[in-house]
Design an enzyme around this catalytic site. Structure first.
Site, PDB file in Angstrom:
ATOM      1  N   GLN A  17      43.722  37.402  26.739  1.00  0.00           N
ATOM      2  CA  GLN A  17      42.518  37.641  25.943  1.00  0.00           C
ATOM      3  C   GLN A  17      42.761  38.555  24.743  1.00  0.00           C
ATOM      4  OE1 GLN A  17      40.271  38.369  29.859  1.00  0.00           O
ATOM      5  NE2 GLN A  17      38.646  37.674  28.512  1.00  0.00           N
ATOM      6  N   HIS A 111      46.158  37.435  35.569  1.00  0.00           N
ATOM      7  CA  HIS A 111      44.757  37.430  35.137  1.00  0.00           C
ATOM      8  C   HIS A 111      44.449  36.056  34.538  1.00  0.00           C
ATOM      9  CE1 HIS A 111      41.142  39.976  33.839  1.00  0.00           C
ATOM     10  NE2 HIS A 111      40.854  38.740  33.460  1.00  0.00           N
ATOM     11  N   ASN A 155      43.528  38.360  39.654  1.00  0.00           N
ATOM     12  CA  ASN A 155      42.199  38.714  39.179  1.00  0.00           C
ATOM     13  C   ASN A 155      41.181  37.646  39.577  1.00  0.00           C
ATOM     14  OD1 ASN A 155      40.500  40.421  37.251  1.00  0.00           O
ATOM     15  ND2 ASN A 155      40.170  38.364  36.436  1.00  0.00           N
ATOM     16  N   GLU A 156      40.175  38.073  40.294  1.00  0.00           N
ATOM     17  CA  GLU A 156      38.998  37.245  40.594  1.00  0.00           C
ATOM     18  C   GLU A 156      39.282  35.816  41.063  1.00  0.00           C
ATOM     19  OE1 GLU A 156      36.511  37.333  37.111  1.00  0.00           O
ATOM     20  OE2 GLU A 156      35.785  39.322  37.572  1.00  0.00           O
TER      21      GLU A 156
HETATM   22  C1  BGC Z   1      37.095  38.395  33.810  1.00  0.00           C
HETATM   23  C2  BGC Z   1      37.375  38.669  32.347  1.00  0.00           C
HETATM   24  C3  BGC Z   1      36.190  38.234  31.511  1.00  0.00           C
HETATM   25  C4  BGC Z   1      34.996  39.052  31.950  1.00  0.00           C
HETATM   26  C5  BGC Z   1      33.735  38.836  31.124  1.00  0.00           C
HETATM   27  C6  BGC Z   1      35.676  38.680  34.246  1.00  0.00           C
HETATM   28  O1  BGC Z   1      35.228  37.642  35.046  1.00  0.00           O
HETATM   29  O2  BGC Z   1      38.018  39.044  34.623  1.00  0.00           O
HETATM   30  O3  BGC Z   1      38.555  38.020  31.998  1.00  0.00           O
HETATM   31  O4  BGC Z   1      36.426  38.365  30.141  1.00  0.00           O
HETATM   32  O5  BGC Z   1      34.696  38.766  33.278  1.00  0.00           O
HETATM   33  O6  BGC Z   1      33.224  37.568  31.273  1.00  0.00           O
END
Ligand code: BGC
Length: 409
Positions: A17, A111, A155-156
């Site tokens: 990003q 990520h 990540n997530e």
């Molecule tokens: C993610 C980021 C994303 C942010 C805002 C999260 O789900 O880890 O990569 O930019 O939310 O949407």
């Protein structure tokens, strides 16, 4: 409101990003397919790959004591089994720069983006992916571990489920893959049913693959060098019930959050990433409640969600929490301050109740590439001119930096 001594205050970013030109990643490919759902390609992003020395110095100058960023697998292992010493050295220099400025580096190993070769090999549903991920984590830790302050494996992993359950993106189940997906599969030399990038990896098999990859990564990272906490981050919306929606909300809370949290009890911490709430009625997700302000990405302005999700995460896991993401997309910086202030009151309430919250990192340091939505949503404390790359510090950055420095709200 005093925060405990040593509380981590910072901001977060992710490689793809902000770095720019992550050309060997799956995301870069998807962004460039004809008819893609990405509104624009990531391009130079914030050129953080080259500008990190000034960027890190700026974050320290603002008052923060930690910086969460991710290292990019697609750069470190551009081809299967071929590791780039130069890329590892790049991330080593970033870590050294953090230490020079007294910022504790929180490093995310994955990520959302993966190397293209991984996706060509079946991506996040392939049985060998946990091994591949562990090998990359082991190699990166060997090179960087002595400088890492805390590590997040992935990540997530629950974001695909969150999106599909909230019907924010069309559920892939039973739907014809779109032409851009077909094109991406073709470019990778696979059939479209084998196209499983991380952000679409929501099947049962993918969930299992990712959880196994996480466990294997923890072992790999723990092999050192370094002795730092290791955990996973989760997208934790506060899932609430509208009228008659109690049963479905409970089911969704478990399917989207609980299943993952239950698997993290042996970790050192869980990374809580919360932006808003989500409400369910008896039939499914409910639209935003009338009268509630919406953010730039159409989330309800609901900073209290952070307190609720911290409590839920600790309740299920029994392990400490780091707020690894919390923030708002808005063009009105005064709303950002209002949002963060209310969110921090929630953190403080948790601390007062004796809950173990180790830190707070705002998403994001910079206005950056917001995946499919491109550069329109502005989450940053620092604006970035898309032509000149000039950074402009927003009032919210100074406000939060001052809180960080004083360690009190
Ligand atoms: C993610 C980021 C994303 C942010 C805002 C999260 O789900 O880890 O990569 O930019 O939310 O949407």
């Amino acid at each position: 409101m005093k925060f405990p001594e040593g509380f981590l205050w910072g901001t977060a970013t992710a490689a793809h990003q902000v770095e720019g030109n992550n050309v060997n990643s799956d995301s870069w490919l998807l962004e460039h397919m004809p008819g893609t759902i990405y509104t624009e390609p990531s391009g130079d992003a914030c050129d953080h790959y080259h500008r990190y020395p000034e960027d890190i110095a700026l974050l320290a100058e603002l008052g923060f004591n930690t910086y969460r960023f991710s290292i990019e697998w697609a750069r470190i292992e551009p081809e299967k089994g071929e590791f780039s010493q130069a890329s590892l050295e790049h991330y080593r220099r970033m870590l050294v720069t953090c230490h020079e400025h007294d910022l504790t580096p929180i490093v995310t190993f994955h990520h959302f983006t993966s190397p293209r070769w991984l996706i060509a090999a079946g991506g996040w549903e392939d049985k060998d992916t946990p091994d591949r991920f562990a090998r990359y984590c082991e190699r990166a830790t060997r090179h960087l571990g002595d400088l890492i302050g805390a590590a997040c494996t992935v990540n997530e992993p629950n974001i695909p489920l969150l999106f599909s359950k909230a019907r924010l993106v069309p559920t892939p189940d039973g739907q014809e893959p779109a032409p851009w997906q077909q094109a991406a599969a073709k470019a990778l030399g696979i059939t479209v049913d084998r196209l499983v990038p991380f952000i679409f990896a929501g099947s049962d098999r993918a969930v299992e693959t990712i959880l196994t990859a996480h466990r294997r990564a923890v072992e790999a990272i723990k092999s050192g060098p370094g002795d730092f906490p290791v955990g996973m981050t989760l997208a934790l919306q506060d899932i609430q019930a509208g009228e008659g929606g109690e049963e479905l909300a409970a089911r969704m809370r478990y399917a989207i959050n609980g299943v993952y949290l239950e698997n993290l009890r042996d970790d050192d911490f869980v990374g809580v990433q919360t932006y808003s709430r989500m409400r369910f009625g008896p039939e499914g997700p409910l639209p935003p409640e009338e009268g509630v302000e919406l953010t730039q990405v159409d989330y309800e302005f609901w900073p209290e969600a952070l307190e609720a999700t911290i409590r839920y995460a600790i309740d299920v896991t029994g392990i400490p929490v780091i707020v690894t993401e919390n923030g708002i997309a808005t063009t009105d910086d005064t709303r950002r301050i209002a949002y963060v202030e209310r969110a921090l009151r929630g953190v403080s309430n948790c601390l007062k109740d004796g809950l173990d919250v180790l830190g707070y990192t705002y998403w994001s340091a910079f206005d950056n590439f917001e995946w499919m939505q491109g550069y329109r949503p502005t989450f940053g404390l620092i604006a970035v001119d898309r032509e000149t790359q000039e950074r402009t510090v927003k009032p919210s950055a100074r406000w939060l930096g001052a809180i960080a420095r004083a360690n009190e709200l």
